[in-house]
Design a protein around this motif. Structure first.
Motif, short mmCIF file in Angstrom:
data_model
loop_
_atom_site.label_atom_id
_atom_site.label_comp_id
_atom_site.label_asym_id
_atom_site.label_seq_id
_atom_site.Cartn_x
_atom_site.Cartn_y
_atom_site.Cartn_z
N THR A 59 -71.15 25.04 -26.14
CA THR A 59 -71.41 26.22 -26.97
C THR A 59 -70.42 27.33 -26.67
O THR A 59 -69.86 27.97 -27.58
N ALA A 60 -70.18 27.56 -25.37
CA ALA A 60 -69.25 28.62 -24.98
C ALA A 60 -67.82 28.32 -25.44
O ALA A 60 -67.12 29.21 -25.94
N ILE A 61 -67.39 27.07 -25.29
CA ILE A 61 -66.04 26.69 -25.71
C ILE A 61 -65.91 26.81 -27.23
O ILE A 61 -64.88 27.27 -27.76
N ALA A 62 -66.93 26.40 -27.96
CA ALA A 62 -66.89 26.48 -29.43
C ALA A 62 -66.76 27.92 -29.90
O ALA A 62 -66.08 28.20 -30.90
N VAL A 63 -67.41 28.85 -29.20
CA VAL A 63 -67.31 30.26 -29.55
C VAL A 63 -65.90 30.77 -29.31
O VAL A 63 -65.31 31.47 -30.14
N ASP A 64 -65.33 30.41 -28.15
CA ASP A 64 -64.01 30.92 -27.78
C ASP A 64 -62.87 30.20 -28.50
O ASP A 64 -61.77 30.75 -28.59
N HIS A 65 -63.13 28.97 -28.94
CA HIS A 65 -62.09 28.18 -29.61
C HIS A 65 -62.63 27.63 -30.93
O HIS A 65 -62.85 26.42 -31.07
N PRO A 66 -62.84 28.50 -31.90
CA PRO A 66 -63.42 28.04 -33.18
C PRO A 66 -62.51 27.08 -33.93
O PRO A 66 -62.98 26.40 -34.86
N GLU A 67 -61.25 27.02 -33.54
CA GLU A 67 -60.31 26.11 -34.22
C GLU A 67 -60.50 24.65 -33.78
O GLU A 67 -59.97 23.73 -34.42
N LEU A 68 -61.27 24.42 -32.71
CA LEU A 68 -61.43 23.08 -32.16
C LEU A 68 -62.70 22.40 -32.64
O LEU A 68 -63.73 23.05 -32.85
N THR A 69 -62.63 21.08 -32.75
CA THR A 69 -63.83 20.27 -32.83
C THR A 69 -64.28 20.00 -31.39
O THR A 69 -63.49 19.49 -30.57
N VAL A 70 -65.50 20.39 -31.06
CA VAL A 70 -66.02 20.24 -29.70
C VAL A 70 -67.13 19.19 -29.74
O VAL A 70 -68.12 19.36 -30.46
N ARG A 71 -66.94 18.14 -28.96
CA ARG A 71 -67.89 17.02 -28.98
C ARG A 71 -68.21 16.63 -27.54
O ARG A 71 -67.43 15.99 -26.86
N GLY A 72 -69.37 17.06 -27.04
CA GLY A 72 -69.78 16.75 -25.69
C GLY A 72 -70.43 15.38 -25.61
O GLY A 72 -71.13 14.96 -26.53
#
Length: 323
Positions: free
Chosen positions: A125-138
């Motif tokens: 969640t924190a990474i997605a907020v700081d890097h909205p340009e990325l697809t984040v898949r844990g």
């Protein structure tokens, strides 16, 4: 910002089953042992964060120094489109890589893998907020067994930082590195952090600090067994011990019984006898030389492409390419 995805391959039930299996195997072996993976409940994770800030514990600071200096170089060398972080926890160290890869404009996806669903949910969640340009898949899973769950891609870099590979025994390291190589295509990358061999006293102090934080961290694993397996360990009846093994070039953390005792582990229907002075090994932390890192990578199918250390030569960071 797109919502981060969380894929669960390792459930709470899986963790409970594995704890039972590991505890039975270790507590009935001779000499006795426990896996270090069970240190990290909420209390253990908080204690470890305190350890990383201690003056004796150089590893975290040394690795940060290397990443601060070379993250942009790593990004330019790899041109990674996907960054996979193993044992990610809070992913704080990887933020340096994410920022560097943002500058090179190659990164499209971040895939952290960790056994803790709660820690991973917070991190993604924190990474997605700081890097909205990325697809984040844990991916919730054990990095030693879940590498096959990584989705095939191109231009991937796997980061395994913090010197955690030192917690694996040599045969386990070989199996792990082979699994990483099997998950990657030729030309993809592994970024590996390794603590280096140095003065024995400095290593011992890093695992036996003057404030006793590491001792409390070590004993906390007994509280985990008490809570999860209805054991009746008295943690204060065990002394924290950190020993340097010269032949293996690793540190061993142990808990030493201060008296003869019998411990009941109700969930396993198991009674465990300890003699006075008997040790329970809780962690091995291997220290490396450049040649060993290179050789183990080559056996697994990687070529060592770059090698960096901090100014003091305490810690090594390897960039290896899958052949």
């Amino acid at each position: 910002m797109s919502e981060p995805e969380l894929i669960v391959h390792f459930t709470e039930a899986d963790a409970a089953r594995q704890l039972r299996e590991d505890a039975r195997a270790g507590l009935t072996d001779s000499p006795k042992w426990l896996s270090p993976k069970w240190f990290y409940d909420a209390a253990g994770s908080e204690l470890f964060e305190r350890i990383t800030e201690l003056p004796e514990y150089y590893q975290t600071r040394a690795e940060h120094e290397i990443l601060r200096r070379h993250a942009v170089e790593i990004a330019e060398l790899t041109g990674a489109a996907t960054l996979v972080e193993l044992g990610s926890g809070s992913s704080e160290k990887t933020r340096l890589l994410l920022e560097a890869l943002r500058k090179t404009e190659t990164l499209r996806e971040f895939v952290p893998l960790d056994v803790s669903e709660s820690a991973l949910r917070a991190a993604t969640t924190a990474i997605a907020v700081d890097h909205p340009e990325l697809t984040v898949r844990g991916v919730v899973g054990d990095f030693t067994t879940e590498l096959a769950a990584l989705r095939a891609g191109t231009g991937r870099m796997v980061a395994f930082l913090g010197g955690t590979i030192g917690n694996l025994l040599p045969s386990e390291r070989a199996e792990f590195l082979a699994a990483v190589r099997a998950a990657l295509r030729p030309g993809e990358w592994l970024l590996l952090g390794t603590d280096l061999v140095k003065d024995r006293q400095r290593v011992v102090r890093a695992y036996d600090d003057a404030r006793g934080v590491t001792a409390e961290f070590n004993r906390n694993v007994l509280r985990v067994l008490n809570r999860e397996l209805r054991a009746d360990f008295v943690p204060e009846d065990f002394t924290h011990v950190a020993l340097w093994n010269t032949e293996q070039e690793w540190i061993e953390m142990r808990l030493r019984a201060t008296r003869a005792m019998r411990v009941r582990v109700a969930e396993l229907d198991l009674d465990v006898d300890f003699a006075e002075g008997e040790d329970l090994r809780t962690e091995v932390s291997a220290k490396f030389r450049r040649e060993r890192v290179r050789d183990e990578l080559e056996v697994a199918g990687f070529g060592l492409h770059r090698w960096w250390t901090d100014d003091a030569g305490d810690f090594g960071l390897s960039l290896a390419v899958a052949r």
